[in-house]
Motif scaffolding. Structure first.
Motif, PDB file in Angstrom:
ATOM      1  N   ALA A  86       0.827  -1.209   0.000  1.00  0.00           N
ATOM      2  CA  ALA A  86       0.000   0.000   0.000  1.00  0.00           C
ATOM      3  C   ALA A  86       0.860   1.258   0.000  1.00  0.00           C
ATOM      4  O   ALA A  86       0.557   2.232  -0.697  1.00  0.00           O
ATOM      5  N   CYS A  87       1.941   1.255   0.768  1.00  0.00           N
ATOM      6  CA  CYS A  87       2.825   2.426   0.818  1.00  0.00           C
ATOM      7  C   CYS A  87       3.586   2.604  -0.495  1.00  0.00           C
ATOM      8  O   CYS A  87       3.799   3.732  -0.946  1.00  0.00           O
ATOM      9  N   SER A  88       3.965   1.506  -1.114  1.00  0.00           N
ATOM     10  CA  SER A  88       4.715   1.579  -2.368  1.00  0.00           C
ATOM     11  C   SER A  88       3.858   2.096  -3.513  1.00  0.00           C
ATOM     12  O   SER A  88       4.365   2.706  -4.457  1.00  0.00           O
ATOM     13  N   LYS A  89       2.561   1.858  -3.434  1.00  0.00           N
ATOM     14  CA  LYS A  89       1.657   2.279  -4.503  1.00  0.00           C
ATOM     15  C   LYS A  89       1.589   3.792  -4.611  1.00  0.00           C
ATOM     16  O   LYS A  89       1.513   4.349  -5.717  1.00  0.00           O
ATOM     17  N   ASN A  90       1.616   4.489  -3.474  1.00  0.00           N
ATOM     18  CA  ASN A  90       1.576   5.949  -3.477  1.00  0.00           C
ATOM     19  C   ASN A  90       2.462   6.459  -2.342  1.00  0.00           C
ATOM     20  O   ASN A  90       1.973   6.799  -1.263  1.00  0.00           O
ATOM     21  N   PRO A  91       3.777   6.507  -2.569  1.00  0.00           N
ATOM     22  CA  PRO A  91       4.715   6.871  -1.501  1.00  0.00           C
ATOM     23  C   PRO A  91       4.461   8.244  -0.891  1.00  0.00           C
ATOM     24  O   PRO A  91       4.576   8.407   0.329  1.00  0.00           O
ATOM     25  N   ASP A  92       4.118   9.224  -1.707  1.00  0.00           N
ATOM     26  CA  ASP A  92       3.894  10.577  -1.179  1.00  0.00           C
ATOM     27  C   ASP A  92       2.705  10.601  -0.227  1.00  0.00           C
ATOM     28  O   ASP A  92       2.751  11.239   0.838  1.00  0.00           O
ATOM     29  N   LEU A  93       1.634   9.919  -0.609  1.00  0.00           N
ATOM     30  CA  LEU A  93       0.455   9.854   0.260  1.00  0.00           C
ATOM     31  C   LEU A  93       0.792   9.110   1.545  1.00  0.00           C
ATOM     32  O   LEU A  93       0.375   9.527   2.634  1.00  0.00           O
ATOM     33  N   ALA A  94       1.547   8.022   1.428  1.00  0.00           N
ATOM     34  CA  ALA A  94       1.920   7.238   2.607  1.00  0.00           C
ATOM     35  C   ALA A  94       2.718   8.081   3.594  1.00  0.00           C
ATOM     36  O   ALA A  94       2.481   8.034   4.804  1.00  0.00           O
ATOM     37  N   LYS A  95       3.660   8.853   3.088  1.00  0.00           N
ATOM     38  CA  LYS A  95       4.468   9.707   3.962  1.00  0.00           C
ATOM     39  C   LYS A  95       3.592  10.761   4.649  1.00  0.00           C
ATOM     40  O   LYS A  95       3.752  11.051   5.841  1.00  0.00           O
ATOM     41  N   MET A  96       2.661  11.321   3.891  1.00  0.00           N
ATOM     42  CA  MET A  96       1.798  12.360   4.457  1.00  0.00           C
ATOM     43  C   MET A  96       0.895  11.783   5.552  1.00  0.00           C
ATOM     44  O   MET A  96       0.796  12.331   6.658  1.00  0.00           O
ATOM     45  N   VAL A  97       0.241  10.668   5.237  1.00  0.00           N
ATOM     46  CA  VAL A  97      -0.689  10.073   6.192  1.00  0.00           C
ATOM     47  C   VAL A  97       0.043   9.511   7.401  1.00  0.00           C
ATOM     48  O   VAL A  97      -0.376   9.709   8.549  1.00  0.00           O
ATOM     49  N   ASN A  98       1.144   8.826   7.171  1.00  0.00           N
ATOM     50  CA  ASN A  98       1.820   8.118   8.260  1.00  0.00           C
ATOM     51  C   ASN A  98       2.734   8.990   9.106  1.00  0.00           C
ATOM     52  O   ASN A  98       2.970   8.673  10.271  1.00  0.00           O
ATOM     53  N   ALA A 121       8.027   0.619   6.896  1.00  0.00           N
ATOM     54  CA  ALA A 121       8.834   0.509   8.115  1.00  0.00           C
ATOM     55  C   ALA A 121       9.504   1.834   8.444  1.00  0.00           C
ATOM     56  O   ALA A 121       9.588   2.233   9.615  1.00  0.00           O
ATOM     57  N   GLU A 122       9.972   2.540   7.427  1.00  0.00           N
ATOM     58  CA  GLU A 122      10.605   3.842   7.657  1.00  0.00           C
ATOM     59  C   GLU A 122       9.618   4.828   8.267  1.00  0.00           C
ATOM     60  O   GLU A 122       9.974   5.586   9.179  1.00  0.00           O
ATOM     61  N   THR A 123       8.371   4.823   7.789  1.00  0.00           N
ATOM     62  CA  THR A 123       7.379   5.748   8.351  1.00  0.00           C
ATOM     63  C   THR A 123       7.053   5.414   9.797  1.00  0.00           C
ATOM     64  O   THR A 123       6.746   6.309  10.586  1.00  0.00           O
ATOM     65  N   ARG A 124       7.125   4.138  10.157  1.00  0.00           N
ATOM     66  CA  ARG A 124       6.872   3.761  11.547  1.00  0.00           C
ATOM     67  C   ARG A 124       7.995   4.265  12.458  1.00  0.00           C
ATOM     68  O   ARG A 124       7.745   4.757  13.560  1.00  0.00           O
ATOM     69  N   ILE A 125       9.240   4.131  12.000  1.00  0.00           N
ATOM     70  CA  ILE A 125      10.372   4.592  12.807  1.00  0.00           C
ATOM     71  C   ILE A 125      10.333   6.108  12.990  1.00  0.00           C
ATOM     72  O   ILE A 125      10.529   6.622  14.099  1.00  0.00           O
ATOM     73  N   ILE A 126      10.067   6.820  11.918  1.00  0.00           N
ATOM     74  CA  ILE A 126       9.997   8.284  11.994  1.00  0.00           C
ATOM     75  C   ILE A 126       8.875   8.702  12.933  1.00  0.00           C
ATOM     76  O   ILE A 126       9.038   9.612  13.751  1.00  0.00           O
ATOM     77  N   SER A 127       7.729   8.043  12.831  1.00  0.00           N
ATOM     78  CA  SER A 127       6.602   8.378  13.703  1.00  0.00           C
ATOM     79  C   SER A 127       6.909   8.081  15.166  1.00  0.00           C
ATOM     80  O   SER A 127       6.543   8.851  16.058  1.00  0.00           O
ATOM     81  N   GLU A 128       7.569   6.955  15.427  1.00  0.00           N
ATOM     82  CA  GLU A 128       7.985   6.652  16.799  1.00  0.00           C
ATOM     83  C   GLU A 128       8.836   7.791  17.362  1.00  0.00           C
ATOM     84  O   GLU A 128       8.638   8.226  18.511  1.00  0.00           O
ATOM     85  N   ASP A 129       9.792   8.245  16.574  1.00  0.00           N
ATOM     86  CA  ASP A 129      10.688   9.314  17.026  1.00  0.00           C
ATOM     87  C   ASP A 129       9.926  10.609  17.277  1.00  0.00           C
ATOM     88  O   ASP A 129      10.182  11.309  18.267  1.00  0.00           O
ATOM     89  N   ILE A 130       8.976  10.922  16.396  1.00  0.00           N
ATOM     90  CA  ILE A 130       8.151  12.126  16.583  1.00  0.00           C
ATOM     91  C   ILE A 130       7.405  12.057  17.908  1.00  0.00           C
ATOM     92  O   ILE A 130       7.372  13.029  18.680  1.00  0.00           O
ATOM     93  N   ILE A 131       6.803  10.916  18.182  1.00  0.00           N
ATOM     94  CA  ILE A 131       6.005  10.752  19.398  1.00  0.00           C
ATOM     95  C   ILE A 131       6.876  10.820  20.652  1.00  0.00           C
ATOM     96  O   ILE A 131       6.569  11.559  21.601  1.00  0.00           O
ATOM     97  N   LEU A 132       7.958  10.083  20.662  1.00  0.00           N
ATOM     98  CA  LEU A 132       8.809  10.045  21.851  1.00  0.00           C
ATOM     99  C   LEU A 132       9.530  11.368  22.089  1.00  0.00           C
ATOM    100  O   LEU A 132       9.844  11.718  23.225  1.00  0.00           O
ATOM    101  N   SER A 133       9.785  12.123  21.027  1.00  0.00           N
ATOM    102  CA  SER A 133      10.521  13.384  21.159  1.00  0.00           C
ATOM    103  C   SER A 133       9.620  14.577  21.452  1.00  0.00           C
ATOM    104  O   SER A 133      10.087  15.581  22.012  1.00  0.00           O
ATOM    105  N   ASN A 134       8.336  14.476  21.087  1.00  0.00           N
ATOM    106  CA  ASN A 134       7.487  15.668  21.151  1.00  0.00           C
ATOM    107  C   ASN A 134       6.291  15.576  22.088  1.00  0.00           C
ATOM    108  O   ASN A 134       5.639  16.594  22.325  1.00  0.00           O
TER     109      ASN A 134
END
Length: 259
Positions: free
Chosen positions: A86-98, A148-161
């Motif tokens: 699903a993320c590979s199908k529309n990478p820009d949308l995946a980054k925005m949503v996730n 997986a990259e969007t999950r790691i980035i989101s984890e960092d956002i949550i734990l840092s902010n």
């Protein structure tokens, strides 16, 4: 009886259905924020409960988020573009949503005084490893997909902010099992469906191991964290799965074929 407001983003989804039901049974007030892209079957089943509220909205819309989080005790962030295909199908949308939605939800949660923030991450953050190595929450993260990259980035956002909300990350194994809002893109569900429909189970690339966990157990894990003492879950990361449910895909196919 808890009688506190819990917000679930993506609450009309595969995991959200189980989680909403279980929370309502325990006396929590449940508010889901979902765009209902996959239908409203979950909402129609639960809307008769006076402790249940459904808000049709978008996690990219700050007004929808602010409306939903007002007065909430906790937010459980499930909504995402889920999975590698699903993320590979529309990478820009995946980054925005996730990613971008996570930033907004964290900021609004801070402003609204939310007490707890639970996030649905993924075991895919660890990448591919040797079958002889058992991974734990401290293992090196080696993402091999955009999801997986969007999950790691989101984890960092949550734990840092997260300032007021106490953040907790749950890294989920691959889900399976029945839900009111079914998913047939998941390995166990897909193999079972095709086996019933075609009379045989097809397995592609069956040598690799995958960790599995039932969707009801995922919901139970979120509730266990929600109800735990703050000092036990504050800023913690938990893998959700079990060694007993690690299978090679070929083994899984054989088990499903036998039943």
């Amino acid at each position: 009886m808890h009688n506190k407001k819990i917000v679930i983003t993506g609450g009309a989804g595969y995991i959200g259905w189980h989680l909403s039901k279980m929370l309502l049974e325990k006396g929590w007030k449940v508010v889901i924020l979902d765009d209902l892209l996959f239908g409203d079957s979950v909402v129609r089943e639960l809307e008769g409960n006076t402790n249940f509220t459904s808000i049709k909205g978008n996690i990219l819309n700050i007004a929808d988020i602010a409306l939903t989080l007002k007065g909430a005790y906790a937010v459980i962030h499930l909504a995402a573009v889920v999975g590698d295909p699903a993320c590979s199908k529309n990478p820009d949308l995946a980054k925005m949503v996730n990613i971008e939605s996570t930033k907004t939800i964290v900021n609004v949660a801070n402003d609204c005084g939310v007490s707890r923030f639970l996030f649905a991450s993924s075991c895919s953050v660890y990448g591919v490893s040797s079958p002889d190595i058992f991974l734990n929450e401290g293992s090196y993260m080696n993402p091999v997909s955009l999801y997986a990259e969007t999950r790691i980035i989101s984890e960092d956002i949550i734990l840092s902010n997260c300032i007021r909300p106490i953040p907790t990350i749950l890294r989920l194994a691959t889900a399976y099992g029945y839900s009111k809002r079914m998913r047939f893109d998941l390995a166990v569900n897909l193999m079972t469906s095709r086996g019933l429909d075609e009379g045989r189970v097809k397995v592609f690339g069956g040598k690799q191991y995958r960790p599995f966990v039932h969707c009801e157990d995922i919901a139970s894990a979120f509730i266990s964290v929600l109800e735990a003492e703050e000092k036990k879950i504050a800023r913690e990361v938990f893998n959700v799965g079990s060694n007993e449910q690690n299978y090679r895909l070929e083994e899984l196919g054989a088990l499903i074929g036998e039943t």
